[in-house]
Every structure is written in C-alpha cells, then in structure tokens.
Scaffold this motif. Structure first.
Motif, PDB file in Angstrom:
ATOM      1  N   SER A 281       0.816  -1.211   0.000  1.00  0.00           N
ATOM      2  CA  SER A 281       0.000   0.000   0.000  1.00  0.00           C
ATOM      3  C   SER A 281       0.851   1.262   0.000  1.00  0.00           C
ATOM      4  O   SER A 281       1.908   1.307   0.614  1.00  0.00           O
ATOM      5  N   PHE A 282       0.319   2.272  -0.663  1.00  0.00           N
ATOM      6  CA  PHE A 282       0.981   3.572  -0.640  1.00  0.00           C
ATOM      7  C   PHE A 282       0.714   4.251   0.703  1.00  0.00           C
ATOM      8  O   PHE A 282      -0.390   4.237   1.212  1.00  0.00           O
ATOM      9  N   PHE A 283       1.754   4.848   1.244  1.00  0.00           N
ATOM     10  CA  PHE A 283       1.589   5.665   2.449  1.00  0.00           C
ATOM     11  C   PHE A 283       2.587   6.803   2.308  1.00  0.00           C
ATOM     12  O   PHE A 283       3.730   6.576   1.922  1.00  0.00           O
ATOM     13  N   GLN A 284       2.150   8.021   2.596  1.00  0.00           N
ATOM     14  CA  GLN A 284       3.068   9.168   2.451  1.00  0.00           C
ATOM     15  C   GLN A 284       4.363   8.884   3.200  1.00  0.00           C
ATOM     16  O   GLN A 284       4.323   8.364   4.312  1.00  0.00           O
ATOM     17  N   VAL A 285       5.506   9.246   2.594  1.00  0.00           N
ATOM     18  CA  VAL A 285       6.783   8.842   3.188  1.00  0.00           C
ATOM     19  C   VAL A 285       7.283   9.777   4.283  1.00  0.00           C
ATOM     20  O   VAL A 285       8.207   9.443   5.007  1.00  0.00           O
ATOM     21  N   LEU A 293       0.086  18.496   5.586  1.00  0.00           N
ATOM     22  CA  LEU A 293      -0.563  18.415   4.277  1.00  0.00           C
ATOM     23  C   LEU A 293      -2.053  18.077   4.426  1.00  0.00           C
ATOM     24  O   LEU A 293      -2.919  18.719   3.829  1.00  0.00           O
ATOM     25  N   TYR A 294      -2.341  17.074   5.243  1.00  0.00           N
ATOM     26  CA  TYR A 294      -3.733  16.656   5.425  1.00  0.00           C
ATOM     27  C   TYR A 294      -4.536  17.728   6.171  1.00  0.00           C
ATOM     28  O   TYR A 294      -5.706  17.937   5.883  1.00  0.00           O
ATOM     29  N   ALA A 295      -3.894  18.384   7.125  1.00  0.00           N
ATOM     30  CA  ALA A 295      -4.599  19.452   7.842  1.00  0.00           C
ATOM     31  C   ALA A 295      -4.968  20.568   6.867  1.00  0.00           C
ATOM     32  O   ALA A 295      -6.055  21.141   6.941  1.00  0.00           O
ATOM     33  N   LEU A 312     -10.674  10.639  -4.060  1.00  0.00           N
ATOM     34  CA  LEU A 312     -10.239   9.809  -5.174  1.00  0.00           C
ATOM     35  C   LEU A 312      -8.732   9.593  -5.120  1.00  0.00           C
ATOM     36  O   LEU A 312      -8.002  10.518  -4.770  1.00  0.00           O
ATOM     37  N   TYR A 313      -8.296   8.376  -5.449  1.00  0.00           N
ATOM     38  CA  TYR A 313      -6.896   7.946  -5.286  1.00  0.00           C
ATOM     39  C   TYR A 313      -6.599   7.912  -3.781  1.00  0.00           C
ATOM     40  O   TYR A 313      -5.678   8.557  -3.304  1.00  0.00           O
ATOM     41  N   CYS A 314      -7.416   7.168  -3.045  1.00  0.00           N
ATOM     42  CA  CYS A 314      -7.392   7.308  -1.585  1.00  0.00           C
ATOM     43  C   CYS A 314      -6.341   6.456  -0.887  1.00  0.00           C
ATOM     44  O   CYS A 314      -6.153   6.590   0.324  1.00  0.00           O
ATOM     45  N   GLY A 332     -14.240   6.674  -0.737  1.00  0.00           N
ATOM     46  CA  GLY A 332     -12.866   6.633  -1.245  1.00  0.00           C
ATOM     47  C   GLY A 332     -12.746   5.667  -2.413  1.00  0.00           C
ATOM     48  O   GLY A 332     -13.412   4.635  -2.437  1.00  0.00           O
ATOM     49  N   VAL A 333     -11.890   6.001  -3.371  1.00  0.00           N
ATOM     50  CA  VAL A 333     -11.659   5.142  -4.530  1.00  0.00           C
ATOM     51  C   VAL A 333     -10.161   4.943  -4.729  1.00  0.00           C
ATOM     52  O   VAL A 333      -9.400   5.915  -4.686  1.00  0.00           O
ATOM     53  N   GLU A 334      -9.771   3.693  -4.963  1.00  0.00           N
ATOM     54  CA  GLU A 334      -8.348   3.381  -5.093  1.00  0.00           C
ATOM     55  C   GLU A 334      -8.182   2.134  -5.953  1.00  0.00           C
ATOM     56  O   GLU A 334      -8.972   1.204  -5.864  1.00  0.00           O
ATOM     57  N   ILE A 335      -7.114   2.120  -6.745  1.00  0.00           N
ATOM     58  CA  ILE A 335      -6.919   1.045  -7.719  1.00  0.00           C
ATOM     59  C   ILE A 335      -6.299  -0.224  -7.113  1.00  0.00           C
ATOM     60  O   ILE A 335      -6.507  -1.321  -7.619  1.00  0.00           O
ATOM     61  N   VAL A 336      -5.523  -0.094  -6.035  1.00  0.00           N
ATOM     62  CA  VAL A 336      -4.835  -1.262  -5.453  1.00  0.00           C
ATOM     63  C   VAL A 336      -5.746  -1.957  -4.428  1.00  0.00           C
ATOM     64  O   VAL A 336      -6.093  -1.367  -3.400  1.00  0.00           O
ATOM     65  N   PRO A 337      -6.155  -3.216  -4.707  1.00  0.00           N
ATOM     66  CA  PRO A 337      -7.098  -3.894  -3.811  1.00  0.00           C
ATOM     67  C   PRO A 337      -6.589  -4.013  -2.371  1.00  0.00           C
ATOM     68  O   PRO A 337      -7.363  -3.827  -1.429  1.00  0.00           O
ATOM     69  N   GLY A 360     -10.973   0.298  -7.749  1.00  0.00           N
ATOM     70  CA  GLY A 360     -11.094   0.533  -9.191  1.00  0.00           C
ATOM     71  C   GLY A 360     -10.389   1.800  -9.589  1.00  0.00           C
ATOM     72  O   GLY A 360      -9.808   2.496  -8.751  1.00  0.00           O
ATOM     73  N   LYS A 361     -10.440   2.080 -10.883  1.00  0.00           N
ATOM     74  CA  LYS A 361      -9.833   3.311 -11.372  1.00  0.00           C
ATOM     75  C   LYS A 361     -10.776   4.471 -11.095  1.00  0.00           C
ATOM     76  O   LYS A 361     -11.976   4.372 -11.403  1.00  0.00           O
ATOM     77  N   ALA A 362     -10.238   5.542 -10.567  1.00  0.00           N
ATOM     78  CA  ALA A 362     -11.071   6.713 -10.268  1.00  0.00           C
ATOM     79  C   ALA A 362     -11.825   7.157 -11.517  1.00  0.00           C
ATOM     80  O   ALA A 362     -13.004   7.516 -11.451  1.00  0.00           O
ATOM     81  N   GLU A 363     -11.151   7.089 -12.670  1.00  0.00           N
ATOM     82  CA  GLU A 363     -11.762   7.579 -13.911  1.00  0.00           C
ATOM     83  C   GLU A 363     -12.824   6.630 -14.441  1.00  0.00           C
ATOM     84  O   GLU A 363     -13.497   6.942 -15.417  1.00  0.00           O
ATOM     85  N   VAL A 388      -8.950  15.007  -4.740  1.00  0.00           N
ATOM     86  CA  VAL A 388      -8.170  14.089  -5.584  1.00  0.00           C
ATOM     87  C   VAL A 388      -6.710  14.158  -5.170  1.00  0.00           C
ATOM     88  O   VAL A 388      -6.220  15.213  -4.772  1.00  0.00           O
ATOM     89  N   ASP A 389      -6.039  13.016  -5.232  1.00  0.00           N
ATOM     90  CA  ASP A 389      -4.614  12.951  -4.885  1.00  0.00           C
ATOM     91  C   ASP A 389      -3.944  11.949  -5.824  1.00  0.00           C
ATOM     92  O   ASP A 389      -3.532  10.871  -5.410  1.00  0.00           O
ATOM     93  N   PRO A 390      -3.884  12.308  -7.119  1.00  0.00           N
ATOM     94  CA  PRO A 390      -3.439  11.330  -8.113  1.00  0.00           C
ATOM     95  C   PRO A 390      -1.927  11.132  -8.122  1.00  0.00           C
ATOM     96  O   PRO A 390      -1.197  11.945  -7.569  1.00  0.00           O
TER      97      PRO A 390
END
Ligand code: SAH
Length: 461
Positions: A281-285, A293-295, A312-314, A332-337, A360-363, A388-390
């Motif tokens: 999974s992606f997680f901000q580094v 950033l989130y605030a 989107l791109y959650c 939330g929508v994200e491509i990686v299950p 799924g794909k946001a688009e 969105v956070d693509p």
C-alpha cells in the motif's frame, strides 16, 4: 549563438532541472550542468549540443552561489536519492515555490495566483518512514546495499542514509550478515539470476513499529528461521515479510507477500487517526509533513458535518478517514485492492462508520457511479467536496469531466507533480471553477519533488 561539443561556456545557474542539475542560459542557449547549484557562476564544457540547448560538464565553479552548502551525506553527489543537498534548505523551499508558481503560470495560464507560504520542515533530515535498498555486489565482488546512482542502477554503498530512520542500518547489517552466512546471492539485473533484490523497510514514526520485507526472485529464503530470529531482536520489529518478484523489470515490488513473522502490516498514526499499512500500500513517506498536508486539505475542504465527500486515489484511506471526522459521509476510490483492504480495516480500527471504499480506477468508478445514480434516481449524483490525490500523471479527463458534472462546491487537489496539476486545474477553471488557494508542502526535503494542495471553488453565477 550556437554551441558545439567540447566548447567551453560560462553561465550563471538560474534554475534546477528534474534531476537536480543546474540550468543556465547564455544567448538563447539553455545548458544543463550537473552538480551546479542555483546562484553559481560556472564554467562548463559542452558534452552534447542541440540547436537551443545542451548538456555540459562542470569544470569550475567561478563564483560559488551564496546558497551553496556542504552536503551532509558523503554520497550526495553520486546518489540519485537527493538532488538538492548542496543547496541551502531555505533556497530549496524558494526553488519549490517558484517551480509550483511557474508551472501554474506557464502550463495553467494562471495569473495572480493565491499562494500561501510553502510548508517546510524545521529539521529536514531523517524524515522518511520508508526505504528500499537494492542489494548487489561491488566491483570486488563484495555484498553491498545502498541506493542507485542517478539515472543508473549502479549501487552507491550506504547503510545510513541521512533521510532515513537510524534503525535502517541495524536492519541492513543483519540482513547482509545473514546473506553472507547462508551464501545467499543478491539478484543480478543483467543475468536475472540471484535471490535478494531489495530490502524494503517501513517505520511507524508515532508507534516505533518496524517492518522488513525482503523482495526476492524466488519463493523462500535459506535460513528463514535464523533470519527472523535475528531481525526480531531489533526493538520495534513488528512485521517480517517476503515479497515475491520474479519479473525482469524495474518495478521493485511483486504482487505476492508472505508473512514470515509477526503481522502483515505496521500501525502508525497521523493526527488522531491510526492506520495499518501493508507492504503493497501507498503511504506518504514523510509523516511529519503529512500531518500538515492533510490538515491543509481538511482546512480547504471546509467541512461542517453535513457534507458528502469523495476522496479519489485514496490509498489506504488516509485522507478519507481524516475527512470523515468532520464530514457526513466519505467515499474513497483506489486502484490497489490491498490498499482498499487496509482502508476498510482502518475505518474499523478507528470506529469510523461514515466512510465507504471502492476498488477501481477513479476515472471509471466515479463516471459509472454518476451514470448509475442518474438511471436509478433520475437525478444527478451530488457531492459537496471532491478531493483528488493522483499519482504524477495527474487525473484522467473522464474523471475531471465527471467532477464538473457533479458540481461540488469545492475541489481539493493534492498533487505531487505541479505540471499535471496545472493542466488539470486549467481544465476545471475553463468549466466553472476558480482557483481559490494554493499551498506548497515540502514532503521531500533534499529532493526535487514538489507537493502541493489546491482549493478550487465553484464560481457563483
Ligand atoms: N491519498 C493517498 C494516496 C495518494 S498516492 C494518501 O495520501 O496516502 C496515489 C494513489 O493513487 C496510490 O495509492 C495509487 O495506487 C492510486 N492510483 C493510481 N492510479 C489510480 C487510478 N487510476 N485510480 C485510482 N487510484 C489510482
């Protein structure tokens, strides 16, 4: 003036390229000079010349930039990880803000940009919670690990990166000692032979939890018991995994994860929200900056408890759950299950019930949702805020188009590439939105990437 190979050129460096190289301009000729810093006056030898631009090798710094500093890391010049270590941190921030503004002006065609001051770090070192160390052999055949040199796959030996956590060194020492002891070969990209490709490490900054994941070209590692016994002695060790990657490609992680010891994830916290993070999974580094950033994203979303929000791109639901604390409902929508599994688990972990996640794909997911809603309800699907956070390539037009149809009051765009950001903002601004606020966030001190968050508001008719 035209330049040819082997010509000498004297230029002042005025900008910095995507790989951190200095950019100078002389009589309409743009020259890229590696290892030159903004503000330097240098003499350089042209190595490759086209009509209007060329690449040159630094021969002498005639007048050093007032912003030049001594790099903290001895490998900074060769290593492809940090491009800006020779530039003072203050000037790195100036450069990033300028790049963001420049792209919004040039690519987006915006003027009078409502920029807030960029959010920098007080201590721009040891900020990364994730590191991926390639393993190989040096010229003498010795087992080494470190980072790739810029633009190549030559490994620059380094177990103690100035951006990473101090625990990295101990982990790397132990994994390499294990490889020596059990005669385990590192993976060789040229031959496709050998076992260990990368050592992937994650650290929870808030919890101190550690994950080690060996990326291997095989199904198991010799001496797995001894390996886990050694690694679990390190304080904080929570998860020891294997990631199977047998592909002959540059992609670091394969699709399959095997847990050797502990859990398949580590837990960390951002603000009040706890997150479980698995290797895929992606997680901000940069967790210290992620809070800011989130605030900022939350501030721009301006939620009062009544809003319907899309994220989107959650990823693992990081922003979604942050927003859910203040919104009526978040999708939330994200491509990686695997990331969505994390997101759902994270919602439960925090007892957040007003969030739902789609794989799924946001688009594709959002346009399909919109079409289905119209069919079923005979009305337009509504959202108050869309976030969105693509990835770097930005948003697909099919997605932007649906956003415009849904007419949210506010669009919050979190971006890691200001060029595609500028392109996408232009699309929205030509269709009823106005640029309300822009703020840079330095997620990658010493590196060239610029992160930002932008608020777009529906223009009142
Ligand atoms: N908002 C999250 C993740 C941002 S990174 C956070 O802050 O942690 C971008 C995410 O977009 C990644 O998780 C990536 O897997 C996902 N992604 C990439 N392409 C996508 C697409 N077409 N549709 C949906 N998600 C996508």
């Amino acid at each position: 003036m035209e330049y040819r190979k082997n010509d000498m050129i004297t230029v002042e460096i005025v900008d910095c390229g995507t790989d951190g190289e200095g950019i100078g301009k002389a009589d309409g000729f743009t020259v890229f000079v590696k290892d030159a810093v903004i503000g330097d006056v240098v003499s350089a030898k042209i190595m490759k010349a086209k009509k209007n631009y060329g690449y040159a090798r630094l021969t002498e710094v005639l007048k050093p930039s007032p912003y030049r500093v001594k790099p903290v890391c001895p490998s900074a010049r060769q290593c492809g990880g940090c491009q800006l270590q020779a530039l003072s941190y203050e000037q790195q921030l100036v450069f990033k803000e300028k790049k963001l503004r420049g792209n919004l002006e040039r690519i987006g065609g915006f003027k009078d940009i409502p920029m807030e001051p960029i959010m920098g770090m007080e201590e721009p070192w040891h900020y990364r919670n994730k590191a991926q160390f390639p393993v190989g052999r040096n010229k003498e055949g010795r087992l080494i690990t470190g980072f790739y040199a810029g633009r190549t796959h030559v490994i620059i030996e380094n177990r103690d990166c100035a951006l990473g956590v101090p625990q990295n060194k101990e982990i790397l020492d132990r994994v390499l000692a294990h490889m020596e002891r059990f005669h385990i070969e590192p993976y060789n990209e040229t031959t496709g032979q050998g076992l260990v490709r990368h050592i992937f490490i994650r650290c929870g900054f808030y919890t101190g939890e550690l994950m080690v994941c060996l990326v291997i070209n095989g199904a198991s590692v010799p001496g797995q018991k001894e390996l886990t016994a050694s690694l679990k002695e390190i304080p904080g060790m929570t998860s020891i995994c294997l990631n199977i990657n047998r592909k002959r490609s540059n992609v670091i992680l394969g699709d399959q994860v095997k847990i050797l010891w502990g859990q398949g994830y580590i837990t960390d916290k951002i603000g009040e929200v706890a997150y479980q993070i698995s290797p895929l999974s992606f997680f901000q580094v940069n967790p210290r900056q992620t809070v800011k950033l989130y605030a900022k994203a939350l501030e721009y979303a301006d939620l009062h408890g009544t809003e319907t929000v899309w994220d989107l791109y959650c990823g693992i639901g990081t922003i979604s759950l942050f927003l859910a604390q203040k919104a009526k409902f978040v999708r939330g929508v994200e491509i990686v299950p695997e990331a969505i599994e994390d997101a759902r688990r994270n919602a439960r972990l925090n007892d957040i019930q007003n969030a739902e996640f789609y794989v799924g794909k946001a688009e594709e997911v959002l346009p399909e949702y919109y079409a289905r809603y119209e069919q079923e309800h005979g009305a337009k699907a509504h959202a108050d805020v869309i976030v969105v956070d693509p990835p770097r390539k930005g948003c697909d037009e099919a997605l932007l188009d649906t956003i415009v149809k849904m007419q949210p009051e506010r669009v919050v765009y979190v971006s890691c590439d200001s060029a595609t950001l500028a392109r996408d903002l232009r699309y929205l601004c030509d269709r009823g939105y106005g640029l309300t606020k822009v703020c840079g966030a330095d997620m990658f001190p010493q590196g060239v990437h610029v992160e930002s968050v932008v608020l777009m508001s529906k223009v009142k008719k």
